[in-house]
Motif scaffolding. Structure first.
Motif, PDB file in Angstrom:
ATOM      1  N   ARG A   1       0.820  -1.212   0.000  1.00 41.33           N
ATOM      2  CA  ARG A   1       0.000   0.000   0.000  1.00 41.33           C
ATOM      3  C   ARG A   1       0.855   1.265   0.000  1.00 41.33           C
ATOM      4  O   ARG A   1       0.525   2.256  -0.642  1.00 41.33           O
ATOM      5  N   LEU A   2       1.978   1.232   0.739  1.00 38.26           N
ATOM      6  CA  LEU A   2       2.866   2.393   0.752  1.00 38.26           C
ATOM      7  C   LEU A   2       3.476   2.630  -0.630  1.00 38.26           C
ATOM      8  O   LEU A   2       3.600   3.771  -1.089  1.00 38.26           O
ATOM      9  N   VAL A   3       3.851   1.546  -1.293  1.00 40.87           N
ATOM     10  CA  VAL A   3       4.425   1.661  -2.635  1.00 40.87           C
ATOM     11  C   VAL A   3       3.378   2.172  -3.620  1.00 40.87           C
ATOM     12  O   VAL A   3       3.650   3.030  -4.465  1.00 40.87           O
ATOM     13  N   GLN A   4       2.150   1.646  -3.510  1.00 44.61           N
ATOM     14  CA  GLN A   4       1.078   2.102  -4.397  1.00 44.61           C
ATOM     15  C   GLN A   4       0.841   3.600  -4.247  1.00 44.61           C
ATOM     16  O   GLN A   4       0.687   4.329  -5.232  1.00 44.61           O
ATOM     17  N   GLY A   5       0.817   4.068  -3.000  1.00 44.18           N
ATOM     18  CA  GLY A   5       0.612   5.495  -2.763  1.00 44.18           C
ATOM     19  C   GLY A   5       1.727   6.330  -3.365  1.00 44.18           C
ATOM     20  O   GLY A   5       1.488   7.384  -3.965  1.00 44.18           O
ATOM     21  N   ALA A   6       2.966   5.851  -3.226  1.00 46.35           N
ATOM     22  CA  ALA A   6       4.108   6.577  -3.784  1.00 46.35           C
ATOM     23  C   ALA A   6       4.051   6.609  -5.309  1.00 46.35           C
ATOM     24  O   ALA A   6       4.379   7.618  -5.940  1.00 46.35           O
ATOM     25  N   LEU A   7       3.631   5.498  -5.916  1.00 49.82           N
ATOM     26  CA  LEU A   7       3.511   5.447  -7.373  1.00 49.82           C
ATOM     27  C   LEU A   7       2.479   6.450  -7.881  1.00 49.82           C
ATOM     28  O   LEU A   7       2.692   7.147  -8.879  1.00 49.82           O
ATOM     29  N   ILE A   8       1.359   6.524  -7.194  1.00 50.67           N
ATOM     30  CA  ILE A   8       0.297   7.450  -7.603  1.00 50.67           C
ATOM     31  C   ILE A   8       0.769   8.896  -7.462  1.00 50.67           C
ATOM     32  O   ILE A   8       0.570   9.726  -8.352  1.00 50.67           O
ATOM     33  N   ASP A   9       1.435   9.215  -6.336  1.00 50.42           N
ATOM     34  CA  ASP A   9       1.948  10.576  -6.142  1.00 50.42           C
ATOM     35  C   ASP A   9       2.982  10.929  -7.208  1.00 50.42           C
ATOM     36  O   ASP A   9       3.008  12.043  -7.734  1.00 50.42           O
ATOM     37  N   GLN A  10       3.828   9.960  -7.523  1.00 52.43           N
ATOM     38  CA  GLN A  10       4.879  10.202  -8.506  1.00 52.43           C
ATOM     39  C   GLN A  10       4.299  10.431  -9.893  1.00 52.43           C
ATOM     40  O   GLN A  10       4.759  11.289 -10.647  1.00 52.43           O
ATOM     41  N   GLU A  11       3.253   9.671 -10.230  1.00 51.48           N
ATOM     42  CA  GLU A  11       2.638   9.832 -11.543  1.00 51.48           C
ATOM     43  C   GLU A  11       1.957  11.191 -11.663  1.00 51.48           C
ATOM     44  O   GLU A  11       2.004  11.837 -12.709  1.00 51.48           O
ATOM     45  N   ALA A  12       1.344  11.649 -10.570  1.00 53.65           N
ATOM     46  CA  ALA A  12       0.715  12.974 -10.583  1.00 53.65           C
ATOM     47  C   ALA A  12       1.761  14.049 -10.844  1.00 53.65           C
ATOM     48  O   ALA A  12       1.537  14.997 -11.601  1.00 53.65           O
ATOM     49  N   GLU A  13       2.937  13.882 -10.230  1.00 52.80           N
ATOM     50  CA  GLU A  13       4.024  14.849 -10.436  1.00 52.80           C
ATOM     51  C   GLU A  13       4.555  14.767 -11.860  1.00 52.80           C
ATOM     52  O   GLU A  13       4.835  15.781 -12.496  1.00 52.80           O
ATOM     53  N   ARG A  14       4.674  13.526 -12.390  1.00 50.74           N
ATOM     54  CA  ARG A  14       5.192  13.348 -13.753  1.00 50.74           C
ATOM     55  C   ARG A  14       4.283  14.013 -14.780  1.00 50.74           C
ATOM     56  O   ARG A  14       4.740  14.601 -15.761  1.00 50.74           O
ATOM     57  N   LEU A  15       2.984  13.914 -14.546  1.00 51.38           N
ATOM     58  CA  LEU A  15       2.027  14.496 -15.478  1.00 51.38           C
ATOM     59  C   LEU A  15       1.957  16.016 -15.355  1.00 51.38           C
ATOM     60  O   LEU A  15       1.317  16.678 -16.156  1.00 51.38           O
ATOM     61  N   GLY A  16       2.617  16.538 -14.323  1.00 51.55           N
ATOM     62  CA  GLY A  16       2.618  17.989 -14.138  1.00 51.55           C
ATOM     63  C   GLY A  16       1.256  18.535 -13.775  1.00 51.55           C
ATOM     64  O   GLY A  16       0.880  19.633 -14.196  1.00 51.55           O
ATOM     65  N   LEU A  17       0.501  17.751 -12.999  1.00 47.78           N
ATOM     66  CA  LEU A  17      -0.845  18.185 -12.623  1.00 47.78           C
ATOM     67  C   LEU A  17      -0.756  19.363 -11.658  1.00 47.78           C
ATOM     68  O   LEU A  17      -0.169  19.255 -10.590  1.00 47.78           O
ATOM     69  N   VAL A  18      -1.326  20.462 -12.060  1.00 47.42           N
ATOM     70  CA  VAL A  18      -1.278  21.687 -11.255  1.00 47.42           C
ATOM     71  C   VAL A  18      -2.700  22.178 -11.033  1.00 47.42           C
ATOM     72  O   VAL A  18      -3.515  22.190 -11.956  1.00 47.42           O
ATOM     73  N   VAL A  19      -2.996  22.558  -9.811  1.00 46.29           N
ATOM     74  CA  VAL A  19      -4.313  23.105  -9.481  1.00 46.29           C
ATOM     75  C   VAL A  19      -4.138  24.590  -9.181  1.00 46.29           C
ATOM     76  O   VAL A  19      -3.445  24.963  -8.236  1.00 46.29           O
ATOM     77  N   SER A  20      -4.737  25.433  -9.997  1.00 42.13           N
ATOM     78  CA  SER A  20      -4.575  26.880  -9.843  1.00 42.13           C
ATOM     79  C   SER A  20      -5.511  27.430  -8.770  1.00 42.13           C
ATOM     80  O   SER A  20      -6.481  26.784  -8.368  1.00 42.13           O
ATOM     81  N   ASP A  21      -5.216  28.648  -8.330  1.00 40.48           N
ATOM     82  CA  ASP A  21      -6.099  29.321  -7.371  1.00 40.48           C
ATOM     83  C   ASP A  21      -7.481  29.527  -7.979  1.00 40.48           C
ATOM     84  O   ASP A  21      -8.493  29.478  -7.276  1.00 40.48           O
TER      85      ASP A  21
END
Length: 396
Positions: free
Chosen positions: A62-82
């Motif tokens: 579960r810890l690895v899965q969470g890290a993979l998901i966080d890493q993929e979000a960063e790789r995709l450059g997902l940004v939430v604006s104000d």
């Protein structure tokens, strides 16, 4: 790239790309789950027994899965604006008044009851929106390419369901809450000054000009608008009042009472023109008693001039004036504190096997997904944060 144990870094349990899972994270999760298993079974299990049951492997997965998901979000450059956060907040039904408009007071009451600052709320919303963006980018688009290392954890994360027994504890009745002393009210008023601070307000008179469309065209006649605005500026420069200028040019004079920097006013006039950055900044930068020059909006299709008739600065409402509201909020807070204490005590006892639900408690069984309960009625009632907490708990 995924590494385990000493082959990667002797300081970490695992490394997922740039994200490291530390021994502290792993041990904390292991202790939580081991304690819950001990309560459920009535005995403590050894590390070997935990491993045989698959507990240790499950935690790491579960810890690895969470890290993979966080890493993929960063790789995709997902940004939430104000702007994204503002839009979601201003369209949230919980913060809309009877007219369907965003109500700042309702929003601030929510923050107060949830014991959140606005900064904490924005951070929480940013995380939720980013998660939704990730699910849309990887799981909800036709033809989206999902990395093989992410496919399995993403599938389990998105489709996991949990069956729960649900009950709730109501806040104590107001009659069960002590009457606050004068010192209680003084302290509460001081500690929560932001809730009793009256923002700067201004009473203004203004003339607003809007461009008309050219005959037979969708284009606006900005030249004619500019010509009229120049003529008005000349009249004002000669010492004419707004009322005299309006009469001379067959224009309408408008007033707004108690205008705030958010564009709210007691006239209940809700117009994009009056909430434009140009209009608000002019209204709050012009000195009391003065008349502003003609100011255009950014698209050049609107001009306006404003006179500041009176202004009241930001100030803390005296306790004497706010006493009823202070008392009401103090009691609400105390009611919630008592309910939380009761619920926490009940949860602790149940986790220790020493407590059963009260006989009068209404207990129901529900299925929860990552987005909330499948039951629509319950979904509308509960705080969305409850779902996140449920999926952060181990079985039992």
């Amino acid at each position: 790239m995924l590494f385990f144990g000493r082959g990667a870094n002797s300081q970490n349990v695992a490394t997922v790309g740039k994200i490291s899972i530390t021994p502290t994270e792993f041990v904390q999760q292991l202790r939580r789950e081991a304690a819950q298993i001990q309560v459920a079974l009535g005995k403590k299990l050894s590390p070997n027994q935990l491993q045989q049951l698959g507990v240790i492997q499950g935690i790491l997965r579960r810890l690895v899965q969470g890290a993979l998901i966080d890493q993929e979000a960063e790789r995709l450059g997902l940004v939430v604006s104000d702007a994204d956060i503002r839009k979601k907040t201003h369209t949230n039904p919980s913060f809309l008044n009877k007219e369907g408009k965003f109500d700042r007071g309702m929003f601030e009451t929510f923050l107060y009851n949830a014991n959140l600052t606005e900064k904490e709320y924005i951070k929480m919303m940013r995380q939720d929106v980013r998660r939704s963006q990730l699910m849309g980018a990887l799981g909800g688009q036709v033809g989206a390419s999902v990395p093989a290392t992410l496919a399995e954890p993403l599938f389990f994360w998105q489709n996991e369901k949990r069956e729960v027994l649900y009950t709730h504890f109501l806040a104590k009745d107001e009659t069960q809450v002590d009457v606050p002393s004068e010192q209680d009210l003084i302290a509460f008023h001081q500690d929560n000054a932001a809730f009793f601070t009256i923002p700067e307000k201004r009473n203004i008179t203004y003339i607003l000009l809007k461009a008309e469309k050219k005959e037979g065209s969708d284009e606006f006649d900005t030249e004619e608008l500019y010509s009229l605005s120049t003529k008005i500026e000349d009249d004002l420069a000669e010492g004419m009042t707004l009322e005299e200028v309006a009469e001379k040019n067959a224009l309408k004079v408008n007033t707004l009472k108690d205008l705030t920097s958010q564009g709210d006013n007691t006239n209940n006039v809700d117009s994009p023109d009056l909430k434009s950055p140009e209009f608000i900044s002019t209204a709050f930068e012009t000195e009391e008693g003065e008349v502003s020059p003609m100011v255009p909006t950014s698209d050049g299709t609107t001009y306006f001039t404003i006179r500041i008739d009176s202004a009241s600065p930001t100030h803390l409402q005296p306790l004497e004036e706010a006493k009823d509201q202070v008392t009401k909020l103090w009691k609400e807070k105390r009611q919630m504190e008592l309910a939380k204490e009761y619920a926490q005590d009940a949860a602790n006892r149940m986790n220790q096997g020493k407590y059963a639900f009260p006989k009068m408690a209404i207990i129901k069984r529900y299925i929860f997904t990552r987005t909330g309960p499948e039951d629509e009625k319950l979904r509308k009632k509960i705080d969305p944060r409850l779902t996140s907490k449920l999926f952060g708990l181990s079985m039992g």
